[in-house]
Design an enzyme around this catalytic site. Structure first.
Site, short mmCIF file in Angstrom:
data_model
loop_
_atom_site.label_atom_id
_atom_site.label_comp_id
_atom_site.label_asym_id
_atom_site.label_seq_id
_atom_site.Cartn_x
_atom_site.Cartn_y
_atom_site.Cartn_z
N SER A 131 9.80 4.83 -12.52
CA SER A 131 10.26 4.13 -11.23
C SER A 131 11.78 3.67 -11.46
O SER A 131 11.88 2.53 -12.03
CB SER A 131 9.31 3.08 -10.72
OG SER A 131 10.00 2.44 -9.62
N HIS A 146 10.08 8.65 -10.25
CA HIS A 146 9.31 8.14 -9.03
C HIS A 146 10.47 7.33 -8.30
O HIS A 146 11.05 6.63 -8.95
CB HIS A 146 8.29 7.16 -9.59
CG HIS A 146 7.50 6.50 -8.38
ND1 HIS A 146 6.68 7.09 -7.80
CD2 HIS A 146 7.67 5.06 -7.97
CE1 HIS A 146 6.09 6.15 -6.86
NE2 HIS A 146 6.68 5.11 -6.94
N ASP A 160 11.28 4.93 -5.07
CA ASP A 160 10.70 3.99 -4.39
C ASP A 160 11.76 3.67 -3.13
O ASP A 160 12.80 3.19 -3.44
CB ASP A 160 10.51 2.67 -4.96
CG ASP A 160 9.44 2.83 -5.79
OD1 ASP A 160 8.01 3.17 -5.39
OD2 ASP A 160 9.41 2.27 -6.85
N MET A 213 12.37 1.80 0.46
CA MET A 213 11.89 0.34 1.03
C MET A 213 12.63 0.19 2.29
O MET A 213 14.08 0.23 2.22
CB MET A 213 11.70 -0.66 0.07
CG MET A 213 10.95 -0.53 -1.02
SD MET A 213 11.12 -2.01 -2.03
CE MET A 213 10.17 -1.43 -3.51
N HIS A 215 8.09 7.71 -2.72
CA HIS A 215 7.14 6.87 -2.54
C HIS A 215 7.81 6.07 -1.17
O HIS A 215 8.50 5.25 -1.51
CB HIS A 215 6.84 5.91 -3.49
CG HIS A 215 5.82 4.81 -3.21
ND1 HIS A 215 5.76 3.82 -3.98
CD2 HIS A 215 5.01 4.54 -2.11
CE1 HIS A 215 4.60 2.77 -3.17
NE2 HIS A 215 4.31 3.41 -2.18
N MET A 251 7.71 3.37 1.54
CA MET A 251 7.53 2.01 2.12
C MET A 251 8.14 1.66 3.34
O MET A 251 8.88 0.83 3.20
CB MET A 251 7.43 1.12 0.90
CG MET A 251 6.58 1.37 -0.32
SD MET A 251 7.12 0.50 -1.84
CE MET A 251 8.09 1.64 -2.58
N MET A 291 -1.65 1.27 -5.11
CA MET A 291 -1.19 0.20 -5.77
C MET A 291 -1.75 -0.88 -6.43
O MET A 291 -2.71 -1.22 -6.14
CB MET A 291 -0.55 -0.52 -4.30
CG MET A 291 0.42 0.34 -3.47
SD MET A 291 1.92 1.23 -4.31
CE MET A 291 2.67 -0.40 -4.95
N ASP A 315 0.51 2.69 -9.24
CA ASP A 315 1.65 2.35 -9.10
C ASP A 315 1.86 0.79 -9.10
O ASP A 315 1.16 0.04 -8.18
CB ASP A 315 2.46 2.98 -7.93
CG ASP A 315 3.91 2.64 -7.74
OD1 ASP A 315 4.36 1.91 -8.58
OD2 ASP A 315 4.41 2.74 -6.65
C1 DX5 Z 1 6.37 -1.44 -5.86
C2 DX5 Z 1 6.87 -0.01 -6.23
C3 DX5 Z 1 6.76 0.44 -7.65
C4 DX5 Z 1 7.58 -0.50 -8.50
C5 DX5 Z 1 6.87 -0.50 -9.98
O1 DX5 Z 1 6.59 -1.79 -4.53
O2 DX5 Z 1 6.31 0.85 -5.44
O3 DX5 Z 1 6.94 1.76 -7.76
O4 DX5 Z 1 8.74 0.05 -8.75
O5 DX5 Z 1 7.39 -1.28 -10.59
P1 DX5 Z 1 6.77 -2.05 -11.95
O6 DX5 Z 1 6.19 -0.97 -12.82
O7 DX5 Z 1 7.90 -2.87 -12.49
O8 DX5 Z 1 5.64 -2.96 -11.33
ZN ZN Z 2 6.41 3.21 -6.00
#
Ligand code: DX5
Ligand code: ZN
Length: 220
Positions: free
Chosen positions: A9, A34, A36, A38, A67, A69, A138, A176
């Site tokens: 990630s 990956h 993320d 947000m 991903h 969010m 998750m 994840d």
């Molecule tokens: C959390 C993200 C994850 C995060 C994982 O909201 O969706 O992808 O980056 O990070 P670690 O492996 O540090 O928990």
């Molecule tokens: Zn993620």
């Protein structure tokens, strides 16, 4: 058995050296990048948006596992297709018309993903599972990297594996959040196909070695 995929990630990357970190993942034996996204609404944090993802995509040589969010993800399906996403995951909790959203992701040429918050029961996906290429379970509440893993996730993965099988679906299970070398084996034994890992990789003294190690553990 198929190879267990590792998806570092980039949320945990050094954003001042993003190209370097993307290239590190290119050179590693990781399988996917990956990414993320947000929005500060669906989750209490804002990560990065389109210009940054465009820069990542320019340097990345492996499939982009995006991903989302964000609330109302339908607004950006086409945009992420143009940015080069290969898998696009939306949150179950953010979709009023999940079936319609999945068709739109497919029509835009991407693999369909659905992410589940820790409180969301896997049974809610039973009626759409055949339209889902990947379920992202998750292991933490989404929003931040570096949180500790929620133990109930193993049970969820097992139940999801059984549900996928009983429906004759071919959906991959991704986990994840909170994934490290210490729980990777148990996650794979529970039924995970893809491990997302952020802080474990990027806070390691040697990220390449950390990726090699978790891949080796996962693939036993
Ligand atoms: C959390 C993200 C994850 C995060 C994982 O909201 O969706 O992808 O980056 O990070 P670690 O492996 O540090 O928990
Ligand atoms: Zn993620």
């Amino acid at each position: 058995m198929n190879k267990i995929k590792i998806a570092p990630s980039l949320l945990a990357a050094d954003f001042g050296n993003l190209q370097r970190d993307v290239e590190m993942v290119n050179q590693s034996n990781a399988d996917w990048h990956h990414i993320d996204v947000m929005d500060g609404m669906f989750v209490p944090n804002i990560s990065y948006g389109m210009p940054v993802i465009k820069a990542i995509a320019k340097h990345a040589t492996k499939p982009l596992d995006v991903h989302l969010m964000i609330v109302d993800p339908d607004r950006y399906i086409e945009t992420f297709a143009h940015l080069g996403a290969d898998v696009l995951s939306v949150h179950y909790e953010a979709c009023t018309h999940l079936h319609r959203t999945l068709q739109a992701i497919k029509a835009a040429g991407m693999k369909t993903g659905v992410a589940l918050n820790p409180h969301t029961n896997i049974s809610l996906l039973e009626d759409t599972i055949k339209d889902i290429d990947l379920v992202c379970v998750m292991g933490v509440n989404p929003g931040f990297g570096g949180q500790s893993f929620i133990e109930n996730t193993y049970r969820k993965i097992q139940a999801l594996r059984a549900m996928i099988r009983s429906n004759g679906a071919h959906t991959l299970i991704e986990v994840d959040g909170g994934v490290t070398d210490t729980n990777a084996k148990k996650l794979v034994d529970s039924g995970a196909d893809v491990l997302v890992t952020g802080s474990y990789v990027f806070s390691a003294p040697e990220p390449l070695a950390a990726i090699a190690r978790i891949s080796e553990i996962a693939n036993g």
